[in-house]
Design a protein around this motif. Structure first.
Motif, mmCIF file in Angstrom:
data_model
loop_
_atom_site.group_PDB
_atom_site.id
_atom_site.type_symbol
_atom_site.label_atom_id
_atom_site.label_comp_id
_atom_site.label_asym_id
_atom_site.label_seq_id
_atom_site.Cartn_x
_atom_site.Cartn_y
_atom_site.Cartn_z
ATOM 1 N N ASP A 1 0.873 -1.169 0.000
ATOM 2 C CA ASP A 1 0.000 0.000 0.000
ATOM 3 C C ASP A 1 0.914 1.224 0.000
ATOM 4 O O ASP A 1 1.909 1.271 0.741
ATOM 5 C CB ASP A 1 -0.878 -0.006 1.255
ATOM 6 N N ASP B 1 0.778 4.066 1.269
ATOM 7 C CA ASP B 1 0.945 4.807 2.529
ATOM 8 C C ASP B 1 1.617 3.966 3.612
ATOM 9 O O ASP B 1 1.479 4.266 4.797
ATOM 10 C CB ASP B 1 -0.416 5.297 3.051
ATOM 11 N N SER B 2 2.342 2.939 3.217
ATOM 12 C CA SER B 2 2.950 2.053 4.216
ATOM 13 C C SER B 2 3.969 2.772 5.097
ATOM 14 O O SER B 2 4.636 3.720 4.655
ATOM 15 C CB SER B 2 3.647 0.881 3.522
ATOM 16 N N HIS B 3 4.096 2.264 6.302
ATOM 17 C CA HIS B 3 5.056 2.807 7.276
ATOM 18 C C HIS B 3 6.493 2.618 6.785
ATOM 19 O O HIS B 3 6.792 1.694 6.017
ATOM 20 C CB HIS B 3 4.867 2.069 8.606
ATOM 21 N N HIS C 1 -3.227 3.868 -2.216
ATOM 22 C CA HIS C 1 -3.636 3.680 -0.826
ATOM 23 C C HIS C 1 -5.099 3.250 -0.723
ATOM 24 O O HIS C 1 -5.981 3.910 -1.268
ATOM 25 C CB HIS C 1 -3.415 4.993 -0.058
ATOM 26 N N TYR D 1 -4.089 3.108 9.592
ATOM 27 C CA TYR D 1 -2.903 3.857 9.128
ATOM 28 C C TYR D 1 -2.594 4.981 10.117
ATOM 29 O O TYR D 1 -3.494 5.689 10.566
ATOM 30 C CB TYR D 1 -3.124 4.365 7.697
ATOM 31 N N ALA E 1 6.400 13.129 5.936
ATOM 32 C CA ALA E 1 5.149 12.663 5.333
ATOM 33 C C ALA E 1 4.815 13.631 4.199
ATOM 34 O O ALA E 1 5.291 14.773 4.214
ATOM 35 C CB ALA E 1 4.041 12.656 6.377
#
Ligand code: PLP
Length: 407
Positions: A133, A135-137, A156, A184, A359
């Motif tokens: 995804d 928006d992954s960490h 995402h 998330y 971010a």
């Protein structure tokens, strides 16, 4: 040119953030008074940027377990799980975590970051594929880099995009690991997990879910989003952390696949690092029991989360897409977010400032806890209202604009 040239833009961002007042980067919490109160810059503040979802950091039983373990086993293991760093406590916690998730296999790592790096970079390697995804960490992206696998991102929370990308991997999906998160961490939104599971299974790929922000928070028993949507049996691997709802530090991976034991032997982030301290293991074990025994904590967390989300939204501020223990407020740019962060701190509310390049968006991240009282939540909403009025944003901006038009 030198090794340091590349830091110029980062230095500029840091300088602009620390121009006046408290520097938001790594702000020191001078004293921690409780899970929800601390002292910053000489003033008492409500702590709402901590991930302490169930407020267990000061739980007397967890503290006592950790004290007893330090007395019995010492302050550290001074070695890796593969060498001298596996104590009875590590094994007991692995059994307890496996049992909690209703699977046969669990590995305890030293941090949640290492749980992702160790698991993902070991499961997927050269010639195989990771589909993340977008928006992954960072720990998932770092794992991807380290893996040597081919890495693709899908939009995402977009199962259709995931499906299209899996479609392009025809013939290789059995060598593909899809990675998503439960909740998330920046916007507090959930993965559309039922759809992600359906697409992944239909196309014969593997699925790993990072429940870092959802374990202890979602599901009737607190097992996370997979439990909440009833798809646990169809998930291959779940990772998570001890550093949020469990109130300590460490991480885990659980799986129904016996091959997880081979991942343990091959994961460099497990083999080549010291194991968690006895105190950490003991308090985490106690916190896990607490999650099972005190569902009221989860209910209180959600009452606080909904109250805060609705309160901030009613101010006309831009919030994340759904009520969540992470209440994000979005701003036009870094300077506006910084000003908002300072206004809140001046009013006794500590939240996380998140700005580029950390971010893509400039936002304030408020994380709620079961330990917050209703009065504290209301005090935070009032502080947000005053901040919005000072910055002329949200409904206060619209009021000003409307009155300007009338005038
Ligand atoms: C989604 C996610 N995964 C993994 C981690 C890493 O966990 P830890 O900080 O316990 O190493 C975090 C930490 O914030 C996270 O948000």
């Amino acid at each position: 040119m030198s090794l340091f040239t590349k830091f110029a833009s980062l230095a500029q961002v840091r300088a602009s953030l620390s121009e006046a007042g408290v520097n938001p980067v790594g702000v020191p919490i001078d004293k921690v008074l409780s899970p929800s109160r601390g002292v910053i810059g000489g003033r008492e503040v409500i702590l709402a940027g901590t991930n302490n979802y169930l407020g267990l950091t000061f739980d007397p039983a967890c503290i006592e377990a950790s004290r007893a373990a330090a007395l019995a086993c010492g302050t550290g293991t001074t070695g890796s799980r593969m060498a001298n760093g596996t104590y009875a406590g590590h094994l007991a916690l692995e059994r307890a975590i496996a049992e909690f998730f209703g699977v046969a296999h669990a590995i305890v790592f030293t941090t949640g970051y290492q749980a992702n790096v160790g698991t993902i970079a070991t499961l997927a390697g050269p010639g195989e594929v990771l589909l993340l995804d977008a928006d992954s960490h960072a720990s998932i992206y770092d794992a991807a880099k380290l893996s040597g696998a081919e890495v693709y991102r899908f939009k995402h929370n977009d199962p259709d995009d995931l499906s299209r990308r899996l479609g392009r991997l025809a013939g290789r999906t059995a060598d593909t690991l899809v990675v998503v998160e439960g909740i998330y961490s920046m916007l507090g939104d959930r993965s559309p997990l039922a759809e992600i599971v359906a697409v992944t299974r239909e196309q014969g790929a593997w699925l790993l879910v990072d429940e870092a922000h959802s374990m202890g928070v979602l599901g009737a028993c607190g097992r996370g989003l997979a439990e909440e949507v009833g798809v646990e049996a169809q998930i291959d691997f779940i990772t998570g952390t001890f550093s949020k709802s469990l109130g300590a530090i460490g991480g885990y991976c659980v799986s129904r696949h016996p091959e997880l034991e081979l991942v343990r032997a091959a994961a460099r982030a497990y083999v080549f690092t010291a194991s968690p301290t006895p105190a950490t293991i003991a308090s985490t074990h106690k916190a896990l029991e607490t999650i099972r025994q005190r569902p009221a904590l989860r209910e209180q967390l959600w009452r606080n989360a909904r109250r805060m989300y609705e309160g901030v939204k009613a101010l006309g501020l831009r919030v994340g897409p759904e009520p969540s223990p992470v209440v994000a407020t979005l701003f036009d740019d870094r300077q506006q977010a910084l000003a908002a962060w300072r206004e809140l701190l001046a009013r006794g509310v500590y939240v996380n400032l998140v700005v580029p390049p950390a971010a893509p968006l400039s936002l304030l991240r408020c994380s709620l806890s079961a330990a917050h009282s209703e009065q504290q939540v209301d005090a935070m909403i009032e502080a947000y209202a005053q901040m919005a009025a000072v910055l002329h944003i949200g409904s206060s901006a619209r009021t000003v604009a409307a009155s300007a038009v009338r005038a």
